[in-house]
Design an enzyme around this catalytic site. Sequence first.
Site, PDB file in Angstrom:
ATOM      1  CG  ASP A   1      -2.090   1.050   1.218  1.00 22.24           C
ATOM      2  OD1 ASP A   1      -1.958   2.156   0.483  1.00 22.24           O
ATOM      3  OD2 ASP A   1      -3.027   0.710   1.920  1.00 22.24           O
TER       4      ASP A   1
ATOM      5  NE  ARG B   1      -4.586   3.207   0.085  1.00 14.96           N
ATOM      6  CZ  ARG B   1      -5.666   2.743   0.369  1.00 14.96           C
ATOM      7  NH1 ARG B   1      -6.716   3.094   0.093  1.00 14.96           N
ATOM      8  NH2 ARG B   1      -5.638   1.490   1.025  1.00 14.96           N
TER       9      ARG B   1
END
Length: 202
Positions: free
Chosen positions: A128, A130
């Site tokens: 991930d 983000r």
Amino acid sequence: MPVRTRVTVPLEFADGFRTTAEVITFTGLVDGKEHLALALGDVDGAEVPLVRMHSECMTGDVFGSQRCDCGPQLREAVEQIAETGGYLLYLRQEGRGIGLYAKLDAYALQDLGMDTYEANRALGHADDERDYSAAAQMLTALGAGAVDLLTNNPDKSRQLRDLGIQVRSVRPTGVHASAANVSYLQAKVAHTQHTIDLASAS
């Protein structure tokens, strides 16, 4: 970092649900992207705003892809926030931050038997990628130093707290499982400890 514009937009979803959002743009966001905040319901009347940080998913949000649960989560979040008062942050972070084309490349690898995280790693990406610094900037600009967070992803609340936003409580989203996305949801539980009660969807 100031608010740039505010504009009222009536919303209607495919199932007929309607509400009105104040769509808010910003200047000077740390990542330079065009993220949006949608103010929904009675924000001023809410003791603490309910907030959903929703990462853009063109395939799910726009085209109704069944390979993820993003579209149903977006629809659910808008209604819940409109009832409670708060903000939907629509963040331009397609594919957990790897971009649209890379996400579709990952889909191709998933068709060969990898799960969503294994596919990301095979393409040289993290599980991930983000970062929610811009989201914290947006909430600060909106005067939302404390929030109730609508999410199944523990990384979102962890990052927001680290960025100085008080997360008073975390409310899970519903379980939007289907034959096409159940393995994807299982991978989110196994790899990144998402709080998705898949037993309730069986």
